[in-house]
Design a protein around this motif. Structure first.
Motif: not given
Length: 590
Positions: A40-41, A45-47, A91-94, A410-415
């Motif tokens: 997040t910093k 990423a978001s909580w 493949a673009s992560g959406v 975390v998956l929302s952030w990285v994937q």
């Protein structure tokens, strides 16, 4: 005469160490939320997990595929166009994008949230096919810089330490990467096309990275190209295009025949148009005399290599066959891709607009409320049935919820994962799955207590018996989630994903929290002495009498158990006999 202690075969070989498991789980949980906090910093990423189209809305594009020469677009062409767009978007992560067909011609692409301009450009771009000669083939990944064996000349390069790839590619050592061939290439298969810039790109290109498998690459047909295999299994340096995909007349998947005999394999039959026939004859004549891998030609669709067969003969009639042990499914799939590539196709954007959530915040709130109601009902049942043990259930469910939430965030952030309402339903179902694991464990422990075991031993033996059942049950749930995920479409996949995720979380919590916590609590006076509100009260459970030696039976058992051996049931009598034998063995007289 000497005495030696004799260990009962049912006792554990070593004292349990529950704190180790609890500390391990604490480290995992802290690591998840610390990484999320750092994200997040320093990143986007978001909580809170990202939400899918049904809960947040997004951007909708309506595309109409059209050919530049006015040729007809078939239903299969539309399906192939949808497959290409889906590959680009995935493949673009959406995640949780919806790509559907509207009517006979239109394709509707709905992207959740606020997609980037790069993602929107990927959707809008046309898909082109070109035939390019192969100049070099390499492994899909990047060779680590510390494993590069630089030649002596490259070792002396000023950038040899900071960028070994640059030092290796800069063959003339002038500190620049030339984009032009050092000598004029004689044809499209000439290695002179491998310029310093192309070599540098090839060395650093990572075809194991999904971001490099999106397709939609806009390339110059007259220049060389670094491209990935469509499945990420290899990377290529390709020469300028020899042939455009629009020169393909037909492409069909068919059984492969050797003479008049079917081999059992399949092949793809290609036929070129008149101009393409002449061009392909010249290409085949050139390639057939070259060493590997330069005797291969790559079919590049949407910037990715879908096939790179070897040229085995000069083909002058424009009719070729691609072999290689294809299955029927693989041959038909390649034929469809080639047929699609034969179209001079463009995607015209008919409309592009922001769309609101189809369900919205209200439905999400109702889903959360349903989960809370389900949790409340489970807790009422656990309190009524297991009394003090319900504390373990509540604590375990809270830990499972925290881990599931953190993992999804975390998956929302990285994937790029997005939570949909079916995904929320999967989380609600997980409450029952997790509670079922606790019930299995508690019942095994209580069975041991009923048979007259001490509470410490009941926990150990109950866990030994329960964990096999828990593992088998969760394995079935996880297998069902996997099958559902790969066979289903749309929102059902969101349900399958969260179901599989929470099944894994259930195992983690039961093994690293529930059982260790049970071992700690049974050491306390309230649980260890079987308080009547603990859920482990031997009297309430109808425990069998425990033989204590010299004809004594443990007190505090039900009256019918104290009466006599003759008043016992068969199961109770056998349990008493086992305890008597165990007590005699523990005396250890030799």
């Amino acid at each position: 005469m000497s005495t030696t202690p004799h260990r009962s075969k049912t006792e554990p070989s070593a004292a349990p160490r529950p704190w180790r498991s609890l500390i391990t789980l604490a480290i995992v949980t802290i690591a998840i939320f610390v990484s999320l906090g750092i994200g997040t910093k320093t990143s986007d990423a978001s909580w809170a997990p990202k939400l899918a189209l049904d809960l947040e809305g997004g951007t909708q594009l309506v595309l109409t595929p059209k050919t530049t020469d006015g040729s007809e677009i078939t239903s299969e062409d539309i399906n192939e166009a949808i497959a290409i767009i889906r590959q680009r978007v995935d493949a673009s992560g959406v995640a949780e994008a919806e790509i559907t067909r509207q009517g006979q011609q239109n394709i509707v692409v709905s992207l959740p949230g606020k997609p980037s301009d790069a993602t929107l450009d990927l959707v809008r771009q046309s898909a082109l096919m070109r035939f390019r000669p192969v100049l070099q083939i390499g492994q899909p990944g990047v060779v680590p810089a510390d494993q590069l064996n630089l030649p002596d000349k490259a070792k002396e390069h000023p950038k040899a330490e900071e960028d070994k790839y640059f030092a290796l590619a800069d063959q003339d050592g002038d500190g620049k990467l030339s984009e032009e061939p050092q000598t004029a290439p004689s044809n499209n298969s000439d290695p002179a096309w491998v310029t310093e810039k192309i070599l540098y790109d090839f060395l650093k290109h990572d075809c194991t990275d999904p971001a490099n498998l999106t397709g939609g690459t806009v390339s110059d047909a007259k220049k060389p190209l670094v491209a990935c295999d469509a499945k990420g299994e290899g990377k290529f340096i390709l020469g300028p295009a020899d042939l455009e995909g629009t020169e393909i007349k037909t492409a069909v998947g068919r059984p492969h025949m050797q003479g008049q005999v079917l081999t059992g394999d399949y092949e793809v039959g290609l036929e070129f148009k008149s101009d393409g026939t002449q061009q392909f004859a010249e290409v085949s004549k050139r390639l057939v005399s070259l060493p590997a891998p330069r005797n291969q030609f790559a079919m590049v669709l949407d910037g990715l290599v879908i096939s790179a067969p070897r040229m085995q003969a000069t083909i002058v009639d424009g009719k070729a066959s691609i072999t290689g042990g294809f299955t029927q499914e693989a041959a038909l799939a390649l034929a469809k891709q080639l047929s699609f590539g034969s179209l001079p196709l463009n995607f015209e954007v008919q409309s592009e607009e922001q769309i609101s959530a189809t369900l919205g915040t209200e439905q999400l709130e109702r889903g959360i409320l349903a989960g809370l109601i389900g949790l409340g009902l489970v807790m009422v049942y656990m309190i009524f049935t297991y009394r003090g043990l319900s504390i373990i259930t509540l604590a375990s469910l809270i830990i499972a919820a925290v881990l599931s939430y953190g993992t999804i965030a975390v998956l929302s952030w990285v994937q790029g994962y997005r939570l949909s309402l079916p995904g929320v339903a999967g989380l609600i179902v997980a409450i029952g799955i997790t509670a079922d694991s606790f019930i299995v464990y508690f019942e095994r422990v209580r069975d041991e207590v009923r048979e007259g075991a001490s509470l410490q031993r009941a926990v150990t033996e109950g866990w030994r018996r329960a964990r096999r059942t828990i593992l088998a049950s969760d394995a079935v749930n996880f297998l069902a989630a996997i099958v559902l995920y790969f066979l289903a479409v749309g929102g059902v996949r969101g349900f399958a994903f969260t179901l599989g995720l929470t099944t894994l979380v259930d195992l983690l919590v039961v093994f690293l929290f529930t059982h260790p916590l049970m071992e700690l609590l049974v050491r306390t006076k309230f649980f260890g002495e079987g308080h009547k509100l603990s859920g482990l009260d031997p009297t309430h459970l109808g425990a069998s009498p425990i033989y204590q030696g010299r004809g004594r039976i443990a007190t505090g058992q039900p009256k019918k158990a104290k009466a006599s051996a003759g008043g016992m049931t068969i199961a109770e009598r056998r349990a008493a006999e086992r305890e008597a034998q165990r007590a005699k063995n523990e005396e250890g007289v030799v």
